[in-house]
Design an enzyme around this catalytic site. Structure first.
Site, mmCIF file in Angstrom:
data_model
loop_
_atom_site.group_PDB
_atom_site.id
_atom_site.type_symbol
_atom_site.label_atom_id
_atom_site.label_comp_id
_atom_site.label_asym_id
_atom_site.label_seq_id
_atom_site.Cartn_x
_atom_site.Cartn_y
_atom_site.Cartn_z
ATOM 1 N N LYS A 4 0.831 -1.205 0.000
ATOM 2 C CA LYS A 4 0.000 0.000 0.000
ATOM 3 C C LYS A 4 0.873 1.266 0.000
ATOM 4 C CE LYS A 4 -4.068 -2.224 0.831
ATOM 5 N NZ LYS A 4 -3.550 -3.601 0.759
HETATM 6 C C1 LIG Z 1 -3.907 -4.757 0.087
HETATM 7 C C2 LIG Z 1 -3.048 -5.961 0.015
HETATM 8 C C3 LIG Z 1 -3.245 -6.967 -0.957
HETATM 9 C C4 LIG Z 1 -4.396 -6.937 -1.931
HETATM 10 O O1 LIG Z 1 -4.262 -5.934 -2.888
HETATM 11 P P1 LIG Z 1 -5.558 -5.442 -3.713
HETATM 12 O O2 LIG Z 1 -5.080 -4.295 -4.512
HETATM 13 O O3 LIG Z 1 -6.561 -5.033 -2.655
HETATM 14 O O4 LIG Z 1 -6.031 -6.585 -4.510
HETATM 15 C C5 LIG Z 1 -2.366 -8.027 -0.997
HETATM 16 N N1 LIG Z 1 -1.364 -8.139 -0.102
HETATM 17 C C6 LIG Z 1 -1.140 -7.200 0.851
HETATM 18 C C7 LIG Z 1 -0.032 -7.386 1.814
HETATM 19 C C8 LIG Z 1 -1.967 -6.072 0.948
HETATM 20 O O5 LIG Z 1 -1.744 -5.155 1.884
#
Ligand SMILES: *Cc1c(COP(=O)(O)O)cnc(C)c1O
Length: 496
Positions: free
Chosen positions: A112
């Site tokens: 993120k």
């Molecule tokens: C948010 C997240 C995901 C999923 O990503 P999306 O864009 O919501 O599909 C996968 N792994 C981690 C560690 C995340 O924080």
């Protein structure tokens, strides 16, 4: 060429990129999508010589066409700096027959950060461009991780305030410690006595509260949201797929034009949608491999054409993928309808009212770019174990879901094209599950002792983000009942 944005549920009205970023969600409830996907018109040989920041400019400038070169470059420089613990920003690590694209070198050691470190700068620039004089107030309800990533992104960004609400008794001790130690004069972290839904509901209510908005405006503030459907989070995620491809060319692992596969551990469908957009731009991606955990709504959808959220919510060791409604899928659905906003709105309405929708065979044929599969909890643990045993490389449970699904893909298809696996979190973020998969020395240890043990076994240094919170002082200790959240917001902003 100018790229504008329209709603997946709208009547075709368009807004500029900066307006789409400021608004977040369209007023009709739809998501903003580009009116056309720009082509990647830079030769790969040239991209191969570029830094992450230079690549980011080439990709993002094609989408955010109302930002000047200077504005966008400023955003990029302020985002991808020493907050990351490597100048490569998103390094590629070859292990066990695949290339792991490590997206976890930012402030909160998860992917993120890739988008949330630039979103605040895009937002404040967008505000300036659109003559918004108010400070932007980001309100977020979090069940753990997104809150911290947003705090880290917005901390001390001039022209912004960020207020994060979390369920006081609903996050892990480490998650809470990460948030309540957050520095930055413009940050506030508030525990609430209810659960995550209470926090989420109260935040949504505040967003729609016209009276509160007027009071804020009077005092020089306005609300905005940093959630994952903002186009300002999606566009920065396209960058690292282009970057990874160019780096493979640079290494000599592929030649310019060769196809690769991409595997993405998926929850809200944002990250994999960014890879899809990269493919639409012209990046030679063969399959977009969508990896789910036991909450396998997407796997079922790809197989059957029916999206059905009416099922038990399963708590797994990859919590950021424990999602039954993948909001960003709406952008793909919109494309599959042939950009028919009415049809798209109908399907989304069916989902919110009846809990499911089914696409036509014609739409289903449009899913040929994707392959979906999932890993059980046991398979996820096994993937962590196997990657460590075979390649001496430690991966987190989210990445492990992708690694496990990639194995299934190769078995199903015999396709052995070079493959990039999006590695979305540092193993140090999920130390307990990781240690349980690779060693029997973790039992009975607390989270920091586990990190110490993991560094001994793996030889990978404990990230700064973990070291810092060992000793960091608590800076936020406010706790309120959910109904008192608006009063807390006003108090924090000094409105009386
Ligand atoms: C948010 C997240 C995901 C999923 O990503 P999306 O864009 O919501 O599909 C996968 N792994 C981690 C560690 C995340 O924080």
């Amino acid at each position: 060429m100018q790229v504008l944005y329209k709603s997946t549920r709208g009547k075709g009205e368009t807004v500029t990129a900066s307006m789409a970023i400021l608004k977040g969600l369209s007023e009709d409830g739809g998501l903003f999508v580009p009116t056309s996907i720009p082509k990647l018109d830079v030769p790969v040989e040239k991209l191969a010589q570029m830094t992450y920041q230079e690549t980011a400019y080439e990709v993002m400038s094609r989408f955010l066409t109302d930002f000047t070169e200077e504005e966008l470059k400023n955003c990029i420089v302020n985002a991808y700096d020493e907050k990351f613990d490597t100048t490569e920003i998103a390094p590629l690590h070859e292990a066990d027959g695949a290339y792991y694209l490590e997206l976890f070198h930012g402030s909160t050691i998860a992917f993120k950060d890739m988008a949330l470190s630039i979103l605040p700068h895009l937002m404040t620039t967008a505000a300036r461009k659109n003559q918004v004089k108010n400070d932007i107030v980001i309100l977020t309800a979090t069940s753990g991780d997104t809150g911290k990533a947003a705090l880290a992104g917005f901390a001390d960004v001039p022209g912004t305030r960020i207020i994060v609400f979390y369920p006081k008794h609903g996050v892990s001790p480490i998650q809470e410690k990460q948030m309540v130690t957050q520095k930055g004069a413009n940050t506030a972290v508030v525990g609430i006595t209810g659960n995550f839904d209470d926090a989420q509901t109260a935040v949504k209510k505040m967003f729609n509260d016209k009276e509160l908005a007027a009071e804020l405006n009077e005092a020089g503030f306005q609300f905005s949201s940093a959630n994952s459907i903002n186009i300002g989070r999606l566009v920065p995620q396209i960058v690292y797929y282009v970057y990874a491809y160019a780096k493979l060319v640079k290494k000599g692992a592929i030649k310019a034009g060769d196809e690769i596969n991409v595997v993405v551990p998926t929850g809200n469908f944002g990250n994999i949608l960014a890879a899809f957009y990269a493919k639409q731009m012209g990046l030679p991606i063969h399959k977009l491999i969508c990896a789910s955990n036991e909450n396998k709504v997407l796997f079922d959808f790809f197989r059957t054409g029916t999206y059905d959220r009416k099922r038990d919510f399963i708590l797994t060791t990859s919590p950021s993928m424990d999602i039954l409604i993948s909001s960003n899928l709406e952008r793909l659905i919109y494309r599959l309808t042939g950009e028919n906003a009415e049809k798209c709105a109908e399907l989304m309405q069916a989902l919110s009212q009846g809990g499911e929708y089914t696409i036509t065979d014609e739409m289903k044929a449009g899913l040929a770019d994707f392959y979906g599969n999932y890993c059980s909890e046991a398979e996820t643990k096994e993937a962590i174990h196997e990657t460590f045993e075979k390649a001496d490389y430690v991966i987190d449970p989210h990445t492990a879901v992708a690694a496990g699904v990639y194995k299934k893909y190769v078995k199903d298809t015999d396709d052995t094209l070079p493959t990039v696996i999006a590695s979305t979190a540092s193993p140090y973020k999920f130390t307990r599950s990781v240690m349980a998969a690779i060693s029997n020395k973790g039992e009975g240890l607390d989270d920091f002792a586990l990190a110490d043990e993991l560094t001994k076994i793996s030889g990978v240094k404990i990230p700064r983000a973990v070291e810092e919170i060992r000793t960091a002082p608590v800076l936020h200790d406010r706790v309120v009942d959910a109904p008192d959240m608006p009063a807390a917001v006003k108090d924090i902003l000094g409105i009386h």
